[in-house]
Enzyme design. Structure first.
Site, short mmCIF file in Angstrom:
data_model
loop_
_atom_site.label_atom_id
_atom_site.label_comp_id
_atom_site.label_asym_id
_atom_site.label_seq_id
_atom_site.Cartn_x
_atom_site.Cartn_y
_atom_site.Cartn_z
N LYS A 160 -4.24 -4.40 5.60
CA LYS A 160 -4.44 -3.42 4.53
C LYS A 160 -5.92 -3.09 4.53
O LYS A 160 -6.70 -3.67 3.79
CB LYS A 160 -3.96 -3.99 3.19
CG LYS A 160 -3.84 -2.95 2.09
CD LYS A 160 -3.14 -3.53 0.88
CE LYS A 160 -3.20 -2.61 -0.31
NZ LYS A 160 -2.50 -1.33 -0.14
N1 PPE Z 1 2.46 0.82 2.25
C1 PPE Z 1 1.20 1.25 2.01
C2 PPE Z 1 0.55 2.14 2.99
C3 PPE Z 1 0.56 0.84 0.84
O1 PPE Z 1 -0.68 1.26 0.63
C4 PPE Z 1 1.22 0.01 -0.07
C5 PPE Z 1 0.54 -0.42 -1.33
C6 PPE Z 1 2.54 -0.41 0.21
C7 PPE Z 1 3.12 0.00 1.40
C8 PPE Z 1 3.29 -1.35 -0.67
O2 PPE Z 1 2.77 -2.66 -0.59
P1 PPE Z 1 2.84 -3.67 -1.82
O3 PPE Z 1 1.96 -3.15 -2.87
O4 PPE Z 1 2.39 -4.97 -1.25
O5 PPE Z 1 4.25 -3.73 -2.27
N2 PPE Z 1 -0.38 0.50 -1.84
C9 PPE Z 1 -1.36 0.07 -2.80
C10 PPE Z 1 -2.47 1.07 -2.97
C11 PPE Z 1 -2.13 2.35 -3.61
C12 PPE Z 1 -3.37 3.18 -3.90
O6 PPE Z 1 -3.21 4.38 -4.18
O7 PPE Z 1 -4.48 2.64 -3.87
C13 PPE Z 1 -0.72 -0.35 -4.11
O8 PPE Z 1 0.43 0.00 -4.38
O9 PPE Z 1 -1.38 -1.06 -4.85
#
Ligand code: PPE
Length: 315
Positions: A160
């Site tokens: 990430k």
């Molecule tokens: N894919 C991506 C690309 C992504 O950024 C997130 C979280 C997810 C999947 C889901 O992952 P999880 O949160 O572990 O379930 N995106 C984060 C950032 C959003 C933002 O705008 O900044 C979030 O949801 O916190």
């Protein structure tokens, strides 16, 4: 989009500094080359006080993202976890979003990252519904983005990392300019990957399907939680490649993510998904998820870490 709601203090390299003083040098490596890894975590106001959702898993992912980019934080996973709890407490927040960031700081400009300091910061602040107030019940309209997610041999999707979000920004900008709430990216093989900041689930004939990690997705912690909840609710779940057109003919679609939580998708490319309303499986997953984070249902998986009460007084 409204401006963010400030809190009082931000944790920087082990110390709390006032929100407005939490600054970096303009020649920091991260600003020029996107060299950061981060997390997005939510703390919920549960029946039993404020608690952080899956803190251990988020910090584990942060450490893994840092490892992929050879970034060694001066702080251990345990220290960062504790600092997240303290940051919520010190700011007196009942419910908030937590953003830890590990980044390459100020030493020299030049791509070569060797020798840059590795800085760590944690902020906590209120953040409402990611895709609008009605999104959780009414669902959102999305399109397939014209930008693909990064190929697996270009940028590591499992990290990430700040730089990955340039691709996300292109997707998001395109979605907004075209009048959609969000864009879903295909991977470079043309298969469904994920949204700009969310994972994706389809419900097909009563079964839940989500793209595998080999489709250039972030291995979402909410995604893992949904897989677990769905299994325990008795649904079949599958991680399998998803062709674009399956989205048009699925019975239900929803996003999962920390910010987006569990949000129904009601159309893709203006093709209405089933009835165009939140479906029963999506609702069942939402009920299970929100049941746990509100404390209305028991925390049977040990997903909640309580924020210590006393910590708030140590300002
Ligand atoms: N894919 C991506 C690309 C992504 O950024 C997130 C979280 C997810 C999947 C889901 O992952 P999880 O949160 O572990 O379930 N995106 C984060 C950032 C959003 C933002 O705008 O900044 C979030 O949801 O916190």
């Amino acid at each position: 989009m409204a401006n963010m709601i400030k809190s009082e203090k931000i944790w920087m390299n082990g110390e709390f500094v006032a929100w407005d003083d939490a600054k970096v040098h303009v020649l920091s490596h991260v600003l020029h080359y996107g060299s950061s890894v981060f997390e997005g975590i939510r703390a919920y106001s549960t029946r039993n006080g404020t608690a952080i959702f899956r803190l251990g898993e988020h910090i584990e992912r942060l450490m893994n993202s840092a490892k992929i980019y050879r970034m060694k934080s001066q702080f251990s996973a345990e220290q960062i976890e504790r600092a997240c709890l303290e940051t919520v407490a010190v700011n007196g927040l009942k419910e908030c979003y937590i953003r830890p960031l590990v980044y390459r700081g100020y030493a020299h400009v030049g791509v070569n990252p060797v020798g840059t300091p590795i800085d760590t910061m944690i902020a906590a602040y209120p953040w409402g519904k990611y895709l609008g107030d009605d999104a959780l019940t009414k669902g959102v309209a999305v399109k397939i983005g014209t930008w693909a997610r990064m190929a697996p041999n270009t940028l590591p999707a499992l990290a990430k990392a700040g730089g990955n979000y340039l691709n996300s920004q292109l997707l998001k900008l395109e979605a907004i300019e075209d009048g959609y709430a969000e864009a879903i990216a295909l991977d470079t093989h043309g298969l469904v990957s994920e949204g700009s900041g969310e994972n994706l689930f389809a419900v097909v004939k009563g079964e839940l399907v989500t793209p595998p990690v080999s489709s250039s997705i972030l291995a979402g912690i909410t995604r893992a939680s949904v897989l677990r909840l769905a299994r325990d609710l008795g649904y079949n779940v599958r991680e399998a490649p998803i062709p674009r057109e399956l989205l048009y003919i699925a019975d239900e679609l929803f996003f999962s993510g920390t910010a987006v939580e569990v949000t129904p998708i009601t159309s893709v490319d203006r093709v209405v998904v089933a009835s165009g309303e939140r479906g029963p499986v999506t609702k069942a997953i939402q009920d299970a998820f929100f049941g746990i984070v509100t404390g209305d249902l028991p925390d049977r998986y040990g997903w909640l870490t309580p924020v210590p009460q006393g910590a708030a007084k140590r300002k």
